[in-house]
Write an enzyme that holds these catalytic residues in place. Structure first.
Site, short mmCIF file in Angstrom:
data_model
loop_
_atom_site.label_atom_id
_atom_site.label_comp_id
_atom_site.label_asym_id
_atom_site.label_seq_id
_atom_site.Cartn_x
_atom_site.Cartn_y
_atom_site.Cartn_z
N GLU A 138 0.82 -1.22 0.00
CA GLU A 138 0.00 0.00 0.00
C GLU A 138 0.85 1.27 0.00
OE1 GLU A 138 -4.17 -1.52 1.98
OE2 GLU A 138 -2.47 -1.29 3.35
N GLY A 154 -12.41 -3.94 1.10
CA GLY A 154 -13.47 -4.78 0.55
C GLY A 154 -14.70 -3.90 0.31
N MET A 200 -9.42 -3.21 7.81
CA MET A 200 -8.93 -3.70 9.10
C MET A 200 -8.12 -2.67 9.89
SD MET A 200 -7.90 -7.58 7.85
CE MET A 200 -7.58 -8.18 9.50
N GLU A 201 -8.07 -1.41 9.45
CA GLU A 201 -7.22 -0.43 10.16
C GLU A 201 -7.82 0.97 10.31
OE1 GLU A 201 -6.07 -1.92 7.22
OE2 GLU A 201 -4.93 -3.57 8.10
N ASP A 203 -11.63 -6.09 -3.58
CA ASP A 203 -12.47 -7.31 -3.56
C ASP A 203 -13.83 -6.89 -3.03
OD1 ASP A 203 -10.54 -7.41 -0.96
OD2 ASP A 203 -12.60 -7.94 -0.44
O1 OS5 Z 1 -4.66 -4.84 5.81
C1 OS5 Z 1 -5.67 -5.79 5.63
C2 OS5 Z 1 -6.99 -5.08 5.42
N1 OS5 Z 1 -6.90 -4.64 4.05
C3 OS5 Z 1 -8.15 -4.11 3.47
C4 OS5 Z 1 -9.08 -5.16 2.92
C5 OS5 Z 1 -9.94 -5.95 3.67
N2 OS5 Z 1 -10.15 -6.06 5.00
C6 OS5 Z 1 -11.08 -6.95 5.42
N3 OS5 Z 1 -11.79 -7.74 4.59
C7 OS5 Z 1 -11.61 -7.63 3.25
N4 OS5 Z 1 -12.35 -8.41 2.43
C8 OS5 Z 1 -10.68 -6.72 2.76
N5 OS5 Z 1 -10.26 -6.39 1.50
C9 OS5 Z 1 -9.29 -5.45 1.60
C10 OS5 Z 1 -6.17 -5.64 3.32
C11 OS5 Z 1 -5.48 -6.52 4.32
C12 OS5 Z 1 -6.15 -7.88 4.33
S1 OS5 Z 1 -5.29 -9.11 5.21
C13 OS5 Z 1 -4.31 -9.75 3.92
C14 OS5 Z 1 -3.24 -10.71 4.39
C15 OS5 Z 1 -2.47 -11.20 3.21
C16 OS5 Z 1 -1.19 -11.88 3.56
N6 OS5 Z 1 -1.00 -12.78 4.50
N7 OS5 Z 1 0.24 -13.20 4.47
N8 OS5 Z 1 0.84 -12.56 3.50
C17 OS5 Z 1 0.00 -11.75 2.88
C18 OS5 Z 1 2.26 -12.82 3.14
C19 OS5 Z 1 3.24 -12.02 3.96
C20 OS5 Z 1 4.34 -12.64 4.51
C21 OS5 Z 1 5.26 -11.91 5.26
C22 OS5 Z 1 5.09 -10.53 5.45
C23 OS5 Z 1 3.99 -9.92 4.90
C24 OS5 Z 1 3.08 -10.65 4.14
#
Ligand code: OS5
Length: 230
Positions: free
Chosen positions: A12, A78, A172-173, A196
């Site tokens: 981001e 989302g 989520m923030e 999404d």
């Molecule tokens: O920051 C989180 C919230 N964001 C907005 C979002 C959201 N929130 C809730 N529900 C939805 N449907 C949403 N759509 C967009 C996006 C983000 C979501 S949590 C994503 C986690 C993805 C992830 N997990 N592991 N990795 C990526 C790999 C990784 C490995 C090491 C370091 C960093 C990442």
């Protein structure tokens, strides 16, 4: 003016760092803070890591240690509103915490005593965003953003959040950052581009559109910075 720009995920803030170019870095409290000048302003930029706790830490540090006078959040969300398609922009008029539940004591969902369900974003930053949107002929929907420590990938949960909070988008923030800024009396603005639609396909869509939607939000935020103080 010192302006904080934050995201939750590295993806981001990467497009912001690519555009501003020359920056210095400081590590503090588990984050890297990038300092530079852009559009005649001093910027401090960071990604917090995911969720309400990490984002509250980062916003607090940006205000207390880096003396940010305004805070802009850029990222993805989302979509809930039918008006919002993947890649569309939404700016929060107000934010709430959809996962707060002390209804057992007679309180409404999202309410914490001595707080409020909704925290309103700064009206002058919203006005600047509307002007930038008109100048660029970009559509930015103004609406309610609901925040919780859950990646929502369920049509039922999404429908509940929409019905309970009249929310247009979820993430989520945002509300935790809003809470920090409200408590420190720092004007804030939360912008998100849709990655999404928070239903059964959310995980796959999120992976596909995270980078492109983050770029849409970052580009708009930097244009806003160029217009701050006009
Ligand atoms: O920051 C989180 C919230 N964001 C907005 C979002 C959201 N929130 C809730 N529900 C939805 N449907 C949403 N759509 C967009 C996006 C983000 C979501 S949590 C994503 C986690 C993805 C992830 N997990 N592991 N990795 C990526 C790999 C990784 C490995 C090491 C370091 C960093 C990442």
């Amino acid at each position: 003016m010192k302006i904080a720009i934050m995201g939750a995920m590295r993806e981001e803030i990467d497009p912001i760092l690519e555009t501003v170019g020359n920056y210095t870095t400081i590590e503090h409290a588990g984050n890297v803070f990038y300092e530079c000048t852009y559009g005649g302003h001093e910027l401090v930029i960071a990604y917090s890591k995911i969720g309400k706790v990490f984002s509250a830490i980062t916003a607090s540090v940006m205000i207390e240690r880096f003396h940010a006078e305004k805070l802009l959040f850029s990222g993805v969300a989302g979509g809930i509103s039918k008006d919002l398609k993947i890649g569309d922009l939404v700016m929060a008029s107000a934010l709430c915490q959809h996962d707060v539940d002390i209804t057992a004591f007679g309180h409404p969902f999202g309410f914490i005593p001595e707080g409020s369900v909704m925290i309103e974003a700064d009206k002058s930053l919203l006005a600047i965003a509307s002007k930038v949107a008109a100048d660029l002929s970009v559509k930015v929907k103004e609406g309610i953003i609901a925040t919780g420590d859950q990646f929502v990938a369920s049509a039922e949960r999404k429908a509940w959040i929409e019905a309970t909070f009249k929310a247009d988008a979820l993430e989520m923030e945002g509300a935790s950052v809003a809470c920090v800024c409200h408590n420190f009396n720092v004007p804030f603005f939360v912008l998100r581009a849709i990655s999404d639609t928070a239903d059964g396909d959310a995980g796959m869509d999120f992976d596909t559109f995270l980078k492109s939607s983050a770029k849409v939000s970052a580009k708009f935020i930097l244009t806003m910075v160029e217009h701050l103080g006009d």
